[in-house]
Design an enzyme around this catalytic site. Sequence first.
Site, mmCIF file in Angstrom:
data_model
loop_
_atom_site.group_PDB
_atom_site.id
_atom_site.type_symbol
_atom_site.label_atom_id
_atom_site.label_comp_id
_atom_site.label_asym_id
_atom_site.label_seq_id
_atom_site.Cartn_x
_atom_site.Cartn_y
_atom_site.Cartn_z
ATOM 1 N N ASP A 89 0.849 -0.980 -0.367
ATOM 2 C CA ASP A 89 -0.106 0.243 0.000
ATOM 3 C C ASP A 89 1.442 1.251 0.599
ATOM 4 O O ASP A 89 1.870 0.937 0.451
ATOM 5 C CB ASP A 89 -0.975 -0.277 1.662
ATOM 6 C CG ASP A 89 -0.412 -0.519 2.187
ATOM 7 O OD1 ASP A 89 0.991 0.596 2.723
ATOM 8 O OD2 ASP A 89 -0.662 -0.936 3.458
ATOM 9 N N SER A 90 0.075 2.277 -0.652
ATOM 10 C CA SER A 90 1.025 3.854 -1.149
ATOM 11 C C SER A 90 1.927 4.210 0.861
ATOM 12 O O SER A 90 2.277 5.040 0.384
ATOM 13 C CB SER A 90 -0.004 3.801 -1.577
ATOM 14 O OG SER A 90 -0.756 4.938 -0.487
ATOM 15 N N GLY A 91 1.487 4.087 1.625
ATOM 16 C CA GLY A 91 1.342 4.818 2.508
ATOM 17 C C GLY A 91 0.879 5.530 3.057
ATOM 18 O O GLY A 91 0.620 7.016 3.867
ATOM 19 N N GLY A 92 -0.046 6.623 1.764
ATOM 20 C CA GLY A 92 -1.312 6.875 2.008
ATOM 21 C C GLY A 92 -2.122 7.145 3.376
ATOM 22 O O GLY A 92 -2.724 8.435 4.496
ATOM 23 N N PHE A 93 -2.759 6.146 3.408
ATOM 24 C CA PHE A 93 -3.108 5.390 5.207
ATOM 25 C C PHE A 93 -3.101 6.118 5.861
ATOM 26 O O PHE A 93 -3.194 6.708 7.223
ATOM 27 C CB PHE A 93 -3.868 4.366 4.905
ATOM 28 C CG PHE A 93 -4.870 4.002 5.869
ATOM 29 C CD1 PHE A 93 -6.298 4.719 6.234
ATOM 30 C CD2 PHE A 93 -4.546 3.459 6.843
ATOM 31 C CE1 PHE A 93 -7.217 4.700 6.984
ATOM 32 C CE2 PHE A 93 -5.755 2.744 8.661
ATOM 33 C CZ PHE A 93 -7.093 3.814 8.092
ATOM 34 N N ASP A 143 -2.659 8.632 -2.162
ATOM 35 C CA ASP A 143 -4.199 9.399 -1.878
ATOM 36 C C ASP A 143 -4.257 10.076 -0.976
ATOM 37 O O ASP A 143 -3.314 9.114 0.077
ATOM 38 C CB ASP A 143 -5.162 8.212 -2.490
ATOM 39 C CG ASP A 143 -4.605 7.078 -1.512
ATOM 40 O OD1 ASP A 143 -4.304 6.913 -0.351
ATOM 41 O OD2 ASP A 143 -6.605 6.546 -1.097
ATOM 42 N N GLY A 221 -11.121 4.231 1.782
ATOM 43 C CA GLY A 221 -11.702 4.719 2.546
ATOM 44 C C GLY A 221 -13.039 4.878 3.330
ATOM 45 O O GLY A 221 -13.988 5.395 3.621
ATOM 46 N N ASP A 271 -8.258 -7.415 1.904
ATOM 47 C CA ASP A 271 -6.737 -7.265 3.296
ATOM 48 C C ASP A 271 -7.635 -6.599 4.619
ATOM 49 O O ASP A 271 -8.197 -5.990 4.677
ATOM 50 C CB ASP A 271 -5.747 -6.685 2.899
ATOM 51 C CG ASP A 271 -6.770 -4.818 3.071
ATOM 52 O OD1 ASP A 271 -5.611 -4.591 4.156
ATOM 53 O OD2 ASP A 271 -6.511 -4.522 2.502
ATOM 54 N N CYS A 309 -11.905 -28.661 10.700
ATOM 55 C CA CYS A 309 -10.325 -27.357 9.598
ATOM 56 C C CYS A 309 -9.355 -28.215 9.946
ATOM 57 O O CYS A 309 -8.845 -29.427 10.848
ATOM 58 C CB CYS A 309 -9.954 -26.434 10.756
ATOM 59 S SG CYS A 309 -9.192 -24.931 10.794
ATOM 60 N N CYS A 311 -6.673 -26.647 9.572
ATOM 61 C CA CYS A 311 -4.991 -25.909 9.576
ATOM 62 C C CYS A 311 -4.007 -26.510 11.181
ATOM 63 O O CYS A 311 -4.430 -27.103 11.873
ATOM 64 C CB CYS A 311 -5.251 -24.642 10.923
ATOM 65 S SG CYS A 311 -5.858 -24.302 12.545
ATOM 66 N N CYS A 314 -5.727 -26.589 14.849
ATOM 67 C CA CYS A 314 -6.706 -28.074 14.652
ATOM 68 C C CYS A 314 -6.925 -29.566 14.628
ATOM 69 O O CYS A 314 -6.843 -29.988 14.908
ATOM 70 C CB CYS A 314 -8.295 -27.330 13.557
ATOM 71 S SG CYS A 314 -8.895 -26.124 13.966
ATOM 72 N N HIS A 340 -5.019 -19.855 13.113
ATOM 73 C CA HIS A 340 -6.280 -21.062 12.325
ATOM 74 C C HIS A 340 -7.044 -19.631 12.060
ATOM 75 O O HIS A 340 -7.486 -19.869 10.602
ATOM 76 C CB HIS A 340 -6.736 -20.929 13.652
ATOM 77 C CG HIS A 340 -7.862 -21.599 13.737
ATOM 78 N ND1 HIS A 340 -9.047 -22.660 13.021
ATOM 79 C CD2 HIS A 340 -9.782 -20.458 14.018
ATOM 80 C CE1 HIS A 340 -10.382 -22.873 13.202
ATOM 81 N NE2 HIS A 340 -10.323 -21.269 13.199
#
Length: 375
Positions: A89-93, A143, A221, A271, A309, A311, A314, A340
């Site tokens: 991700d761009s770092g904007g957030f 952004d 956003g 994500d 499950c 995993c 489990c 898990h």
Amino acid sequence: MYELLKTEGRAKRGRFHTPHGVIETPVFMNVGTVAAIKGAVSTEDLEGLGTQVQLSNTYHLHVRPGDEIVKKLGGLHKFMSWKKPILTDSGGFQVFSLAKLRSIKEEGVTFQSHIDGHKIFMGPEESMQIQSNLASTIAMAFDECAPALADKNYVIKSVERTTRWLERCKNEMARLNSLDDTINKEQMLFGINQGAIYDDIRIEHAKRIAEFDLPGYAIGGLAVGETHEQMYHILDETVPFLPQNKPTYLMGVGTPENILEAVDRGIDFFDCVYPTRNGRHANVYTAHGKLNLLNAKYELDDRPIEEGCQCPACRRYSRAYVRHLLKAKEMLGMRFCVMHNLYFYNHLMEQIRQALDEGRFSQFKTEMLDSMKKQ
């Protein structure tokens, strides 16, 4: 290149071809902010858990260890020993969520590092340069992530600036991909739709960024203060104006319920830190809702976290044992819960893809939502 294999209503089943392998969509991207999944989970673990894509953070890796260092070590894939796709991700957030002091101008943003307070400037060109040094598969445009409930006049100006920044990102990435010393000369740029909870701004921005003809598009956003109903409404209104023949990524979302609802509205990529963050706090996901393993009722529970499950936790260990590890503050307990949850999310995406392949996603969504309400 994105292949649209099948649709069911607005839901899409796709295949995205990248320089680091094929991504089957819809897909959940595991969040490895600083080039690692929190919870002592290794690359080998992630391969075994069905992870297709990892997400790492431009801002955090720029601050530590430094993107120049990662470049000298051969890029992020080599650095973290991961051969499959990586999205940065761009770092904007982070600039807008972490920085106490920041100044936004047309050139970019000046802010203080959350680690040592030193002043950092980041604009579209700087974000692209850092992501090029990291050599990720997919780079996100720089952004401004305005608060979901921000004043409309502010949001209009912010979105206009984000569009101008996108053009600068595209130009800078083209320049960087042409340089001899660039590690990944096929790095792809995704644009980001913004507009808070204003339908008209979102739609207009979606139309505008679609003209850039980028490899993919994100909706940013959201999940930043609005209700789930507001988020779904924005998706209903906005997604139809983004290219159907490109992957669509809903940033930072979400719960299993959010994912099912968003797939139904045409989202391909997700994500979220929930599976890892909740796992580190003893909250585990199952098809019958979320469990808190610290509850006393699990003290003598010899069943796995979830019956059936596959995993690592489990397949071998009981709720009682994992609870004991958590109570004793043993890292292994946290690791089991994180693994898990990541398995649960990746397996849920497999089930969604299979349901789309077989033309029964609507039925699967209804059954899963009903099942997860039971706990």
